[in-house]
Design a protein around this motif. Structure first.
Motif, PDB file in Angstrom:
ATOM      1  N   ILE A  84       0.831   2.902 -12.798  1.00  0.00           N
ATOM      2  CA  ILE A  84       2.153   2.329 -12.519  1.00  0.00           C
ATOM      3  C   ILE A  84       3.063   3.434 -11.970  1.00  0.00           C
ATOM      4  O   ILE A  84       2.811   4.614 -12.210  1.00  0.00           O
ATOM      5  CB  ILE A  84       2.771   1.681 -13.787  1.00  0.00           C
ATOM      6  CG1 ILE A  84       2.642   2.612 -14.991  1.00  0.00           C
ATOM      7  CG2 ILE A  84       2.136   0.327 -14.069  1.00  0.00           C
ATOM      8  CD1 ILE A  84       3.249   2.064 -16.256  1.00  0.00           C
ATOM      9  N   ALA A 130       1.739  -7.041 -13.231  1.00  0.00           N
ATOM     10  CA  ALA A 130       1.609  -7.639 -11.894  1.00  0.00           C
ATOM     11  C   ALA A 130       2.844  -7.287 -11.058  1.00  0.00           C
ATOM     12  O   ALA A 130       2.739  -6.932  -9.885  1.00  0.00           O
ATOM     13  CB  ALA A 130       1.442  -9.147 -12.021  1.00  0.00           C
ATOM     14  N   LYS A 131       4.000  -7.362 -11.709  1.00  0.00           N
ATOM     15  CA  LYS A 131       5.255  -7.051 -11.015  1.00  0.00           C
ATOM     16  C   LYS A 131       5.286  -5.579 -10.542  1.00  0.00           C
ATOM     17  O   LYS A 131       5.820  -5.257  -9.504  1.00  0.00           O
ATOM     18  CB  LYS A 131       6.433  -7.305 -11.965  1.00  0.00           C
ATOM     19  CG  LYS A 131       7.303  -8.422 -11.472  1.00  0.00           C
ATOM     20  CD  LYS A 131       8.571  -8.747 -12.198  1.00  0.00           C
ATOM     21  CE  LYS A 131       9.133  -7.895 -13.254  1.00  0.00           C
ATOM     22  NZ  LYS A 131      10.077  -8.520 -14.141  1.00  0.00           N
ATOM     23  N   LEU A 132       4.675  -4.699 -11.380  1.00  0.00           N
ATOM     24  CA  LEU A 132       4.713  -3.262 -11.092  1.00  0.00           C
ATOM     25  C   LEU A 132       3.534  -2.815 -10.230  1.00  0.00           C
ATOM     26  O   LEU A 132       3.362  -1.621  -9.984  1.00  0.00           O
ATOM     27  CB  LEU A 132       4.689  -2.464 -12.411  1.00  0.00           C
ATOM     28  CG  LEU A 132       5.848  -2.693 -13.384  1.00  0.00           C
ATOM     29  CD1 LEU A 132       5.627  -1.909 -14.671  1.00  0.00           C
ATOM     30  CD2 LEU A 132       7.164  -2.270 -12.739  1.00  0.00           C
ATOM     31  N   ASN A 133       2.708  -3.756  -9.834  1.00  0.00           N
ATOM     32  CA  ASN A 133       1.491  -3.432  -9.061  1.00  0.00           C
ATOM     33  C   ASN A 133       0.571  -2.460  -9.797  1.00  0.00           C
ATOM     34  O   ASN A 133       0.026  -1.524  -9.207  1.00  0.00           O
ATOM     35  CB  ASN A 133       1.857  -2.816  -7.711  1.00  0.00           C
ATOM     36  CG  ASN A 133       2.172  -3.892  -6.713  1.00  0.00           C
ATOM     37  OD1 ASN A 133       1.546  -4.982  -6.771  1.00  0.00           O
ATOM     38  ND2 ASN A 133       3.140  -3.654  -5.845  1.00  0.00           N
ATOM     39  N   VAL A 166      -2.647  -0.808 -11.542  1.00  0.00           N
ATOM     40  CA  VAL A 166      -4.059  -0.852 -11.125  1.00  0.00           C
ATOM     41  C   VAL A 166      -4.852  -1.752 -12.075  1.00  0.00           C
ATOM     42  O   VAL A 166      -5.688  -2.537 -11.655  1.00  0.00           O
ATOM     43  CB  VAL A 166      -4.644   0.580 -11.116  1.00  0.00           C
ATOM     44  CG1 VAL A 166      -6.147   0.563 -10.885  1.00  0.00           C
ATOM     45  CG2 VAL A 166      -3.934   1.425 -10.071  1.00  0.00           C
TER      46      VAL A 166
END
Ligand code: ADP
Ligand code: ASP
Ligand code: MG
Length: 410
Positions: free
Chosen positions: A272, A331-334, A336
């Motif tokens: 993140i 998911a919001k923070l992309n 891994v």
């Protein structure tokens, strides 16, 4: 003419024979004029069985927390009715009261409620009428009158809080061990029984997994200044007194006990952004869902890319809900990946005496190393040190650390 609150846990009232035994013992020990309030848990494993029942309907029943409370509060309702009948059959006037009837007011955080206040008038009136009052532990009612439970082990808190509100002379917690030990005596056969322990140390032991007392009950005891006597249902031996300070020679120790917690899960949010506000984003989402986070580690994954990993632990019971919350934020923070590890456990040492003794931590880690146990995460407070390890090694870890600080006398 004492006012005494006596709490009996699930194993103490597991069968109708045991319920009868409890009633007989209480009457045999009652002095003329004593006013007695009983706080009782659900019979045996009833609460676990009710949870399993709910799991038959839905995989994750704790998403429906109000309905869980409606279900779980029935357990205590059975035991209070039976115990009141047992007293009556022995010629002793008695009355059972649910948490709501006993005036236990709570907030509305279902399954993890906290007592907001106690209105003890009905209990006092029933005592005046000559009754032994049998109150359902673990439960109260919120502003709407909806049932709310106080978290697992919550009957301890019901009892201590009621003792405080009634200004009771004593609060006795009857259970299946005869006091507080330097480690769970089920896991460590050589654990030593304590005569006394301070609220502060007991609270830390309880918080770190010593399930003999719910942590909140110790906090409430300290707030009211009520000494708590933890003792056995099945023997008359004196138990352990939890109080503000030591009165006896037992003061000289480095650590007070070893606590363990097998009901822990590890969540790792990998990859993140290492930027301000990220930790806040994850942990405020968990806080909003009333999920406590315990050990937290943030580590650099890739300096060049400014990417980090966030690793933390939650109680196993919160895992499915925590995963739902974390997946959404991740998911919001992309992120891994979000990894979950369930085969973990926490072992801790506790003692006010360790303040200013740097060697204590080294000895704890040494005991783990000697047993070839790897430490995953370490965390500390002023009066405790905790290590996260593999769940399968918990038993060995607790025993080797206990043996380091409380060597078996020949
Ligand atoms: P109850 O049903 O009476 O509330 P619990 O099962 O909640 O009883 O608590 C009693 C249990 O706590 C004991 O059987 C013991 O295994 C466990 N325990 C954990 N740590 C300790 C400790 N340090 N001292 C005594 N008991 C402990
Ligand atoms: N019956 C509840 C539980 O099992 C409350 C208690 O026993 O203290 O958690
Ligand atoms: Mg308990």
């Amino acid at each position: 003419m004492a006012l005494i609150v006596k709490k009996f846990g699930g194993s103490s009232v597991a069968t109708t024979e045991k319920i009868m035994g409890v009633a007989k013992r209480v009457l045999a020990e009652k002095e003329p004029g004593d006013r007695i309030v009983m706080v009782v848990s659900a019979m045996g494993d009833t609460t676990d069985d009710l949870i399993k029942l709910a799991e038959g309907v839905t995989k994750d029943p704790y998403q429906y927390t109000r309905e869980m409370d409606m279900l779980l509060t029935t357990g205590e309702q059975v035991s209070i009715a039976l115990l009141a009948m047992a007293f009556k059959s022995l010629g002793q006037p008695a009355i059972s009261l649910t948490g709501a009837l006993a005036g236990m007011r709570t907030d509305s955080v279902h399954t993890k409620g906290r007592i907001a206040g106690i209105e003890p008038e009905r209990v006092l009136q029933e005592l005046k009428n000559g009754n032994i009052v049998v109150v359902a532990g673990f439960q109260g009612a919120d502003k709407l009158g909806d049932p709310v439970t106080l978290g697992r082990g919550g009957s301890d808190t019901s009892a201590v809080a009621l003792a405080g509100a009634l200004k009771a002379d004593t609060c006795e917690i009857y259970t299946d061990v005869d006091g507080i030990y330097s480690a769970d005596p089920r896991l460590v056969p050589g654990a030593r029984k304590m005569k006394e322990i301070t609220y502060t140390e007991m609270l830390e032991m309880a918080r770190l997994g010593a399930g003999v007392m719910q942590p909140r009950s110790v906090e409430v005891g300290q707030a009211y200044g009520i000494p708590i006597h933890v003792r056995s249902t099945f023997t008359t031996k004196p138990g352990t007194i939890i109080r503000e300070d030591y009165t006896m020679e037992e003061k000289d120790f480095e650590i007070r006990g070893v606590a363990h917690d097998a009901k822990v899960a590890k969540i790792a949010v990998l990859g993140i952004p290492n930027t301000p506000g990220i930790a806040h984003e994850i942990f405020s989402a968990l806080a909003k869902a009333n999920i406590d986070v315990d050990m937290i580690v943030q580590s650099i994954r890739n300096i060049e890319k400014n990417v980090t990993d966030m690793v933390f632990t939650v109680a196993s019971g919160d895992l499915s809900q925590a995963k739902r919350v974390v997946d959404e934020v991740a998911a919001k923070l992309n992120a891994v990946a979000v990894l979950i590890e369930e085969d973990v456990a926490k072992v801790s040492i506790v003692g006010a005496g360790m303040l200013g003794s740097p060697g204590i931590a080294a000895r704890m880690f040494g005991a783990l190393a000697k047993a070839n146990i790897n430490i995953d995460i370490i965390s500390t407070s002023e009066i405790s040190i905790s290590c996260l390890i593999k769940g399968a090694q918990l038993n060995e870890a607790v025993n080797s650390i206990h043996n380091e600080f409380f060597p078996q006398q020949a």
